[in-house]
Design a protein around this motif. Structure first.
Motif, PDB file in Angstrom:
ATOM      1  N   ILE A 288       0.854  -1.195   0.000  1.00  0.00           N
ATOM      2  CA  ILE A 288       0.000   0.000   0.000  1.00  0.00           C
ATOM      3  C   ILE A 288       0.886   1.240   0.000  1.00  0.00           C
ATOM      4  CG2 ILE A 288      -1.785   1.281   1.247  1.00  0.00           C
ATOM      5  CD1 ILE A 288      -2.738  -1.347   2.424  1.00  0.00           C
ATOM      6  N   GLU A 289       0.712   2.090  -0.990  1.00  0.00           N
ATOM      7  CA  GLU A 289       1.592   3.245  -1.170  1.00  0.00           C
ATOM      8  C   GLU A 289       0.936   4.567  -0.792  1.00  0.00           C
ATOM      9  OE1 GLU A 289       2.464   2.855  -5.273  1.00  0.00           O
ATOM     10  OE2 GLU A 289       3.840   1.150  -5.011  1.00  0.00           O
ATOM     11  N   LYS A 290      -0.387   4.612  -0.742  1.00  0.00           N
ATOM     12  CA  LYS A 290      -1.076   5.863  -0.436  1.00  0.00           C
ATOM     13  C   LYS A 290      -2.114   5.622   0.661  1.00  0.00           C
ATOM     14  CE  LYS A 290      -0.415   7.876  -5.023  1.00  0.00           C
ATOM     15  NZ  LYS A 290      -1.083   8.475  -6.214  1.00  0.00           N
ATOM     16  N   SER A 291      -2.654   6.723   1.172  1.00  0.00           N
ATOM     17  CA  SER A 291      -3.592   6.607   2.286  1.00  0.00           C
ATOM     18  C   SER A 291      -5.031   6.842   1.839  1.00  0.00           C
ATOM     19  CB  SER A 291      -3.225   7.615   3.386  1.00  0.00           C
ATOM     20  OG  SER A 291      -3.376   8.930   2.903  1.00  0.00           O
ATOM     21  N   ALA A 292      -5.945   6.237   2.578  1.00  0.00           N
ATOM     22  CA  ALA A 292      -7.375   6.404   2.310  1.00  0.00           C
ATOM     23  C   ALA A 292      -8.149   5.899   3.518  1.00  0.00           C
ATOM     24  CB  ALA A 292      -7.788   5.634   1.060  1.00  0.00           C
ATOM     25  N   THR A 293      -9.420   6.295   3.567  1.00  0.00           N
ATOM     26  CA  THR A 293     -10.346   5.760   4.567  1.00  0.00           C
ATOM     27  C   THR A 293     -11.282   4.781   3.890  1.00  0.00           C
ATOM     28  OG1 THR A 293     -10.317   7.739   5.962  1.00  0.00           O
ATOM     29  CG2 THR A 293     -12.247   6.330   6.122  1.00  0.00           C
TER      30      THR A 293
ATOM     31  N   LEU B 266      -1.190  -4.541   7.339  1.00  0.00           N
ATOM     32  CA  LEU B 266      -0.633  -4.094   6.060  1.00  0.00           C
ATOM     33  C   LEU B 266       0.004  -2.708   6.155  1.00  0.00           C
ATOM     34  CD1 LEU B 266      -3.483  -5.278   3.647  1.00  0.00           C
ATOM     35  CD2 LEU B 266      -1.206  -6.289   3.912  1.00  0.00           C
ATOM     36  N   GLY B 267       0.039  -2.116   7.341  1.00  0.00           N
ATOM     37  CA  GLY B 267       0.646  -0.801   7.512  1.00  0.00           C
ATOM     38  C   GLY B 267      -0.307   0.173   8.172  1.00  0.00           C
ATOM     39  N   ASP B 268       0.040   1.448   8.097  1.00  0.00           N
ATOM     40  CA  ASP B 268      -0.761   2.465   8.790  1.00  0.00           C
ATOM     41  C   ASP B 268      -1.351   3.500   7.841  1.00  0.00           C
ATOM     42  OD1 ASP B 268       1.529   3.744   7.991  1.00  0.00           O
ATOM     43  OD2 ASP B 268       2.080   4.491   9.981  1.00  0.00           O
ATOM     44  N   LYS B 269      -1.396   3.186   6.549  1.00  0.00           N
ATOM     45  CA  LYS B 269      -1.878   4.170   5.582  1.00  0.00           C
ATOM     46  C   LYS B 269      -3.397   4.162   5.394  1.00  0.00           C
ATOM     47  CE  LYS B 269       2.406   4.289   2.873  1.00  0.00           C
ATOM     48  NZ  LYS B 269       2.732   5.676   3.254  1.00  0.00           N
TER      49      LYS B 269
END
Length: 405
Positions: A280-285, A303-306
């Motif tokens: 995952i390279e970008k953030s979203a809700t 999977l990360g914090d994004k």
């Protein structure tokens, strides 16, 4: 190639009458919700005005059903044919003729839903099996004839149960039981489960009874059975797990638990499979349902914090409506939002609800399905379920990487 023929029908009219627990009881004059098929500035289309409400003029004529099978077969012989409808399969007046023609004695036929209320002499299953039926999804409620008479509105319960035995002897039968506290649970459920196991059924689906808007009664007809408090999802999970350990057939609980595959969201129980997903390279809700929330949040936490996951009030994602968006806490939602693809609300109204604090959020519909519903996973292996989830989550992550912050 598999072909599905839908012969139509109307809930309550082409099914032998409403069952006591039917979620279409009392539905009248529902305004379109809006959906992914609506035009940008018009709420209401054929899908959310008719299909969702299962509004049909009645059963399709046999000729029309046969034409649709031929059209979808594209000149080839299908590997399997599924027969389904909004009414009850057993109530379709030309069912035997339809099976005979589409099967030709060679192609296996799956009757996707029947409660058997169209059967009356106890011998119908024999003819259908001879014609080509090899798999049946049977809405049972109970093997207690009197309970079927009372709650399913079954006029010939003994004949129906006789047909069920014949199907079990010759077909793959997957029965379903909508659990009503104090009616068909407890000792009655134990008996039904044991009876099915002895008959040779392949599976049993324990289905949650919906009696509130949060559980999915979106047509303004809640409660269906006043005073009845349905089993919790945790209770159904416990029952499914316990029964599956004591019988030969597969037992699952819907909407949330298949003990054999871990569906839905089997990835939450098989974290080692997450390495198959892209980064995952970008953030979203992500906005999801209340039942999916803990599982989906657990997956994305690993999977990360994004990506942050926010839950709506509805238990089922495809039944989220505009009211759910109006009640979300916008402090939890960032500038890029992905919602379930099938939510029943108009895109323009969703954007308005998610911008009511003045922030110009961009909203996108995500995949229609991220997982395999447990009532579908009962037909699948654990590997098939995980592979489908990997495919769906890969598509979602690629969408996040394209559209996220």
């Amino acid at each position: 190639m598999e072909v599905t023929v839908d012969f139509g029908g109307r809930p309550g009219l082409d099914c032998g009458g409403f069952c006591s627990f039917c979620y279409f009881k009392g539905v009248n004059g529902v305004e379109p919700f809006g959906c992914r098929f609506c035009k940008p500035f018009t709420k209401g289309c054929d899908y959310c005005s008719r299909v969702v409400l299962e509004i049909e003029p009645g059963f399709k004529p046999l000729d029309q059903a046969l034409f649709e099978v031929k059209q979808r077969s594209q000149g080839s012989k299908p590997e399997k044919i599924t027969i389904k409808g909004n009414g009850d399969v057993s109530c379709y007046p030309d069912l035997l003729g339809l099976v005979k023609i589409v099967s030709g004695g060679e192609v296996p036929v799956f009757l996707e839903y029947t409660s058997g209320k169209g059967f009356s002499n106890g011998k119908e299953a024999e003819d259908l099996i001879e014609a080509g039926v090899r798999k049946v999804a049977f809405s049972l409620f109970s093997t207690n004839a009197e309970l079927r008479r009372k709650y399913v509105n079954d006029r010939h319960p003994e004949a129906v149960l006789s047909n069920l035995q014949t199907f079990c002897n010759n077909c793959d039968v997957y029965a379903s039981v909508v659990l009503i506290p104090g009616a068909n649970d407890g000792p009655e459920l134990e008996k039904t489960c044991n009876d099915l196991d002895e008959m040779g059924a392949k599976g049993l689906m324990l289905m949650s009874f919906a009696n509130t808007p949060e559980q999915g009664l979106i047509f303004g007809n809640a409660p269906i059975m006043p005073g009845v408090i349905p089993h919790t999802v945790a209770e159904i999970r416990r029952l499914a797990t316990d029964l599956s350990e004591r019988v030969n057939m597969r037992v699952i609980g819907t909407p949330l638990w298949d003990p054999h595959t871990g569906a839905p969201f089997a990835l939450a129980h098989h974290k080692n499979e997450l390495k198959r997903l892209p980064k995952i390279e970008k953030s979203a809700t992500l906005i999801t349902s209340s039942l999916a929330y803990p599982l989906l949040a657990s997956i994305f936490q690993d999977l990360g914090d994004k990506v942050n996951v926010v839950k709506a009030r509805k238990e089922i994602g495809s039944l989220i409506t505009q009211d759910d968006f109006e009640h979300l806490d916008l402090k939890q939602i960032n500038e890029r939002v992905i919602i379930p693809g099938k939510v029943l609300a108009h895109d323009k109204d969703i954007r308005r609800a998610l911008r009511r604090d003045g922030k110009n959020r961009l909203v996108f519909r995500g995949p229609d399905d991220l997982t395999v519903e447990s009532e579908r996973s009962i037909y699948l292996t654990p590997k098939q379920v995980l592979d489908r989830e990997i495919e769906a989550f890969t598509g979602l992550i690629e969408q996040i990487n394209d559209l996220g912050n």
